[in-house]
Design a protein around this motif. Sequence first.
Motif, PDB file in Angstrom:
ATOM      1  N   UNK A 211       0.822  -1.219   0.000  1.00 10.80           N
ATOM      2  CA  UNK A 211       0.000   0.000   0.000  1.00 10.80           C
ATOM      3  C   UNK A 211       0.851   1.262   0.000  1.00 10.80           C
ATOM      4  N   UNK A 212       1.952   1.229   0.776  1.00  9.98           N
ATOM      5  CA  UNK A 212       2.807   2.417   0.889  1.00  9.98           C
ATOM      6  C   UNK A 212       4.251   2.139   0.504  1.00  9.98           C
ATOM      7  N   UNK A 213       4.505   0.973  -0.090  1.00  9.39           N
ATOM      8  CA  UNK A 213       5.865   0.656  -0.486  1.00  9.39           C
ATOM      9  C   UNK A 213       6.791   0.405   0.684  1.00  9.39           C
ATOM     10  N   UNK A 214       6.256  -0.080   1.807  1.00 14.16           N
ATOM     11  CA  UNK A 214       7.054  -0.312   3.013  1.00 14.16           C
ATOM     12  C   UNK A 214       7.575  -1.751   3.060  1.00 14.16           C
ATOM     13  N   UNK A 215       8.811  -1.896   3.558  1.00 12.94           N
ATOM     14  CA  UNK A 215       9.384  -3.231   3.712  1.00 12.94           C
ATOM     15  C   UNK A 215       8.500  -4.090   4.620  1.00 12.94           C
TER      16      UNK A 215
ATOM     17  N   UNK B  27      11.560   2.598  -0.068  1.00 13.80           N
ATOM     18  CA  UNK B  27      12.032   1.293   0.406  1.00 13.80           C
ATOM     19  C   UNK B  27      11.872   0.230  -0.684  1.00 13.80           C
ATOM     20  N   UNK B  28      11.864   0.695  -1.936  1.00 10.75           N
ATOM     21  CA  UNK B  28      11.578  -0.220  -3.046  1.00 10.75           C
ATOM     22  C   UNK B  28      12.591  -1.362  -3.125  1.00 10.75           C
ATOM     23  N   UNK B  29      13.865  -1.052  -2.902  1.00  8.86           N
ATOM     24  CA  UNK B  29      14.877  -2.116  -2.976  1.00  8.86           C
ATOM     25  C   UNK B  29      14.613  -3.197  -1.927  1.00  8.86           C
ATOM     26  N   UNK B  30      14.206  -2.760  -0.732  1.00 10.79           N
ATOM     27  CA  UNK B  30      13.888  -3.752   0.307  1.00 10.79           C
ATOM     28  C   UNK B  30      12.654  -4.561  -0.071  1.00 10.79           C
TER      29      UNK B  30
ATOM     30  N   UNK C 159       4.059  -1.649  -8.738  1.00 14.67           N
ATOM     31  CA  UNK C 159       3.168  -0.547  -9.104  1.00 14.67           C
ATOM     32  C   UNK C 159       3.666   0.749  -8.496  1.00 14.67           C
ATOM     33  N   UNK C 160       2.974   1.838  -8.775  1.00 15.85           N
ATOM     34  CA  UNK C 160       3.417   3.136  -8.253  1.00 15.85           C
ATOM     35  C   UNK C 160       3.444   3.154  -6.721  1.00 15.85           C
ATOM     36  N   UNK C 161       2.501   2.476  -6.073  1.00 14.11           N
ATOM     37  CA  UNK C 161       2.490   2.467  -4.604  1.00 14.11           C
ATOM     38  C   UNK C 161       3.744   1.821  -4.021  1.00 14.11           C
ATOM     39  N   UNK C 162       4.330   0.898  -4.765  1.00 12.26           N
ATOM     40  CA  UNK C 162       5.521   0.202  -4.259  1.00 12.26           C
ATOM     41  C   UNK C 162       6.756   1.106  -4.260  1.00 12.26           C
TER      42      UNK C 162
END
Length: 270
Positions: free
Chosen positions: A41-45, A76-79, A68-71
Motif C-alpha cells: 500500500x505504501x511501499x514499506x518493507x 524502500x523499493x529495494x527492500x 506498481x506506483x504504490x511500491x
Amino acid sequence: MRVAAVGDVHCKKTSTGAFQGLFTAMAAAADVIVLCGDLTDLGLAEEARVLAKELSAAKTIPVVAVLGNHDYESGETDQVIGILTDAGVTLLDGDALEIDGVGFAGVKGLGGGFGQRALQPWGEDIMKRFVRETVDEALKLESALARLRTPQRVAILHYSPIQATVEGEPPELYPFLGSSRLEEPLNRYEVAAVFHGHAHRGALEGRTRAGVPVYNVCLPLLRVLDPDRPPVRIVEIAASPAPASASSAPPVPADRAEEAPGSRLPSQVE
Ligand SMILES: [Fe+2]
Ligand SMILES: [Fe+2]
C-alpha cells in the motif's frame, strides 16, 4: 496453461490473513500466479514482509509480478524487491521469463494518456522527461518480448496500455492511468494476453487495436463489478497460437487466449 491474475492487493501492515485464502485458491486453480503491481500500500518493507507470508500459501506454483506506483512511495523499493524475491516471487522490470513453454514479459509502465490525447515530448524539460520515462518503459517491454522465443507471450503491466480498460474512471485521470505507447509492442509481438491493474474504477476487459485481449485485474474493481466471485481473473493460454482459418479474413487474436471455463473461482475465499 492457466494464469490466475490479480493486481492492486495493496498489502498493509495489518493485512495478515487477508490474502492467504485468495492465494491458496489461485494456486489450486491455476499453473501460474500473476500480480500486477501495487503489491504494497505504501511501499514499506514491513508491508512486503506481510505479503511474503501471505504468499507462502501459493508456494506450489510460480508467482510472477511487476511493481506498481504504490511500491515506490516510501523509498524502500529495494527492500520490497529483496523481500519478495527471497519469498520466491519473480519480479519483472523489463525482464522475460519462460514457464512451461509460455513466455512472460513484464514492466510497470507509466502514464501519458491515450491516442491523439497522448502527452507529447514538447515544451518544458519535465514534460519531455515524463514522456521519455514512458517511452523507456515501452522499450523495456518491447525488448523483453523480443527476447522470448516461446510461441505464446503474456504481458504483465501495472499501468494500462489502452483506454478501454480505464473507462469508468474520471476522464481527468486518464493521463495518469496508462499510455498508448505501451500498446505498440503488444501488437507487434502478437501477445496472447495482457494483464494490468492501477485503474481501480476502470473496466475489466478491452482489446488493443490488433485485437490482443487486455484484462484489468485490479482487485478492488473485481470486487465491485463481480461481488459474488473471488477477485481474480483466470485465463487459459493455449500452448501455441490458434492457426488462422483458411476461409476467414483476419485471424482472430482473441483465439490465442481464452478465458478458462469457470474463470473466476467458484466461491468467495477471502
Ligand atoms: Fe492500486
Ligand atoms: Fe497504482
